[in-house]
Write a protein that holds these residues in place. Sequence first.
Motif, PDB file in Angstrom:
ATOM      1  N   ILE B 180      -6.344  -1.740  -4.381  1.00  0.00           N
ATOM      2  CA  ILE B 180      -5.185  -1.997  -3.520  1.00  0.00           C
ATOM      3  C   ILE B 180      -5.253  -3.406  -2.939  1.00  0.00           C
ATOM      4  CG2 ILE B 180      -4.110  -1.332  -1.323  1.00  0.00           C
ATOM      5  CD1 ILE B 180      -4.924   1.589  -2.098  1.00  0.00           C
ATOM      6  N   ALA B 231      -7.356  10.411  -7.583  1.00  0.00           N
ATOM      7  CA  ALA B 231      -7.160  10.008  -6.184  1.00  0.00           C
ATOM      8  C   ALA B 231      -6.043   8.963  -6.076  1.00  0.00           C
ATOM      9  CB  ALA B 231      -8.462   9.460  -5.607  1.00  0.00           C
ATOM     10  N   GLY B 232      -5.977   8.056  -7.046  1.00  0.00           N
ATOM     11  CA  GLY B 232      -4.969   6.990  -7.004  1.00  0.00           C
ATOM     12  C   GLY B 232      -3.561   7.514  -7.216  1.00  0.00           C
ATOM     13  N   ALA B 233      -3.415   8.510  -8.091  1.00  0.00           N
ATOM     14  CA  ALA B 233      -2.089   9.090  -8.320  1.00  0.00           C
ATOM     15  C   ALA B 233      -1.589   9.747  -7.036  1.00  0.00           C
ATOM     16  CB  ALA B 233      -2.155  10.103  -9.461  1.00  0.00           C
ATOM     17  N   ALA B 234      -2.480  10.480  -6.362  1.00  0.00           N
ATOM     18  CA  ALA B 234      -2.099  11.132  -5.102  1.00  0.00           C
ATOM     19  C   ALA B 234      -1.722  10.082  -4.064  1.00  0.00           C
ATOM     20  CB  ALA B 234      -3.252  11.995  -4.597  1.00  0.00           C
ATOM     21  N   LEU B 235      -2.526   9.025  -3.974  1.00  0.00           N
ATOM     22  CA  LEU B 235      -2.267   7.998  -2.959  1.00  0.00           C
ATOM     23  C   LEU B 235      -0.941   7.286  -3.211  1.00  0.00           C
ATOM     24  CD1 LEU B 235      -3.472   6.507  -0.474  1.00  0.00           C
ATOM     25  CD2 LEU B 235      -4.268   4.780  -2.067  1.00  0.00           C
ATOM     26  N   SER B 236      -0.631   6.965  -4.462  1.00  0.00           N
ATOM     27  CA  SER B 236       0.600   6.226  -4.719  1.00  0.00           C
ATOM     28  C   SER B 236       1.825   7.092  -4.402  1.00  0.00           C
ATOM     29  CB  SER B 236       0.635   5.682  -6.151  1.00  0.00           C
ATOM     30  OG  SER B 236       0.797   6.723  -7.072  1.00  0.00           O
ATOM     31  N   GLU B 238       1.849   9.460  -2.046  1.00  0.00           N
ATOM     32  CA  GLU B 238       1.901   9.509  -0.581  1.00  0.00           C
ATOM     33  C   GLU B 238       2.506   8.220  -0.019  1.00  0.00           C
ATOM     34  OE1 GLU B 238      -2.213  12.080  -0.485  1.00  0.00           O
ATOM     35  OE2 GLU B 238      -2.083  10.307   0.795  1.00  0.00           O
ATOM     36  N   LEU B 239       2.118   7.084  -0.628  1.00  0.00           N
ATOM     37  CA  LEU B 239       2.624   5.797  -0.144  1.00  0.00           C
ATOM     38  C   LEU B 239       4.130   5.699  -0.355  1.00  0.00           C
ATOM     39  CD1 LEU B 239       2.118   2.951   0.986  1.00  0.00           C
ATOM     40  CD2 LEU B 239       1.692   2.182  -1.352  1.00  0.00           C
ATOM     41  N   ALA B 240       4.597   6.102  -1.530  1.00  0.00           N
ATOM     42  CA  ALA B 240       6.039   6.063  -1.795  1.00  0.00           C
ATOM     43  C   ALA B 240       6.772   6.953  -0.795  1.00  0.00           C
ATOM     44  CB  ALA B 240       6.318   6.497  -3.224  1.00  0.00           C
ATOM     45  N   GLU B 242       5.740   7.908   2.267  1.00  0.00           N
ATOM     46  CA  GLU B 242       5.671   7.338   3.621  1.00  0.00           C
ATOM     47  C   GLU B 242       6.657   6.182   3.777  1.00  0.00           C
ATOM     48  OE1 GLU B 242       3.182   7.094   6.455  1.00  0.00           O
ATOM     49  OE2 GLU B 242       2.386   9.077   6.045  1.00  0.00           O
ATOM     50  N   CYS B 243       6.714   5.313   2.747  1.00  0.00           N
ATOM     51  CA  CYS B 243       7.599   4.150   2.845  1.00  0.00           C
ATOM     52  C   CYS B 243       9.052   4.603   2.853  1.00  0.00           C
ATOM     53  CB  CYS B 243       7.343   3.171   1.698  1.00  0.00           C
ATOM     54  SG  CYS B 243       5.778   2.293   1.869  1.00  0.00           S
ATOM     55  N   VAL B 246       9.851   6.151   6.462  1.00  0.00           N
ATOM     56  CA  VAL B 246       9.910   5.311   7.661  1.00  0.00           C
ATOM     57  C   VAL B 246      11.341   5.390   8.172  1.00  0.00           C
ATOM     58  CG1 VAL B 246       9.917   2.932   8.476  1.00  0.00           C
ATOM     59  CG2 VAL B 246       8.048   3.729   7.049  1.00  0.00           C
TER      60      VAL B 246
END
Lengths: 252, 252
Positions: B180, B231-236, B238-240, B242-243, B246
């Motif tokens: 990241i 882990a990266g697939a889950a994080l991306s 979650e990030l999408a 969250e963004c 907002v």
Amino acid sequence: VLGIVGTGLIGGSIGLRTRKNGTRVIGYDADPAAAAQARARGAVDGIASRDALYRTCETIVIATPLSAACTELERLRGCEASWHLLVDVASVKRPILKAAQGVANFCATHPLAGNEGSGPSAAAAELFEGRTWAYVPTGSAELDGRVRAFVEGLGARPRAVGAAEHDRAVAVTSHLPQMIAWLLAAKIRAGGELSEALCGPAGREVLRLGRSPREVWRDVLAANADAIGSAGAALSEELAAECGAVDGGNGP
Amino acid sequence: VLGIVGTGLIGGSIGLRTRKNGTRVIGYDADPAAAAQARARGAVDGIASRDALYRTCETIVIATPLSAACTELERLRGCEASWHLLVDVASVKRPILKAAQGVANFCATHPLAGNEGSGPSAAAAELFEGRTWAYVPTGSAELDGRVRAFVEGLGARPRAVGAAEHDRAVAVTSHLPQMIAWLLAAKIRAGGELSEALCGPAGREVLRLGRSPREVWRDVLAANADAIGSAGAALSEELAAECGAVDGGNGP
């Protein structure tokens, strides 16, 4: 005399540094306990009412959270200015400029400095040393000159930037890194004590940034939702692609 | 006598600290310039051939990049051990355990320490001070005891962990944060000098981590591709989310 409205991390740090310069500092905070704490820390010489502060100070800093700063500026519209310079320090500039229409001697600014703490107890005189302090040019060379002198007096480097350009940049340099730190920190903590023990330098930094309280950021992120949304969507796609493209051929 | 195979950032730091303890250190590096630089920095007392090092040292550290460490261990299979303890320091453990089958007196370890530099010039005696140093228990209490004593002698804290568990944890605590950091640093630099000037504490940290050279990480990331991928697939995702979530209601 410098007046500080909102004596938290940023306001308190401005007070500590200004008093070091030998200038008298008056503080006001909607939370009397925060004002008292700032005084006990030596960040302000005295506490005043909001009205007295605006009547008596030549330079005034609004250092409240973003939404409170907008409310404050809306209240000041059309008031006769006894101040020579009024600045805010909020980290999104478009809503501030909108709220400040018709406020005399005002300049929108943003110090690129902070730490994971909050409140007067986290304030530090050297917080701005060598840091960029952005400001949105006002159209008055005289007023802009006062802003730059104020910023330089705190040890920071003034930098002129348009409001929209500023907000797009900080979405990537500040808001997305913070949102990712919360997400990653939650993933690390979900791994329990083992994961926390297995943090290297990057992981420890993630946990440190992840401690920055969400409530401090909520209105900032909301106010910059458009810039965060487009940069964040691109980043999450790139991350998914990179993680999928890591070559598993040499894997276990 | 301690032998170090690979006198870069980690090997050089182990040498600097061990020599401070008064123990003699012999180094070998496939790149003679790196070995000479380590000697000039005082990280090793002398340089030896690979064979001489394995014959004469009681404790040996393989501190090469991951794929070179696997090759090194495969070469040592079935060799008679004149050493009492042989460890590696690579940051993914499953491929190391596979490569080390049949290697005598070996323990797989991983110091959770480093910096954005590389090579002997970035080495520092205090790099491991107070840091976790993971090791995969060998099944021999005596050998495990030697590992812990070695780690404690370098100022670090030994921590037993299974190889699969270790690799899953570091995907989140180290590999994803690094990936990241590269992506975000590229986005910041794409914004030019203005974006770099508008970095706050989080952005400056991102730029610092983003300078860690990709070639140092390539085989590590490839070897942990499965753990990083999930882990990266889950994080991306979650990030999408969250963004997108907002709240833009208070926006400009």
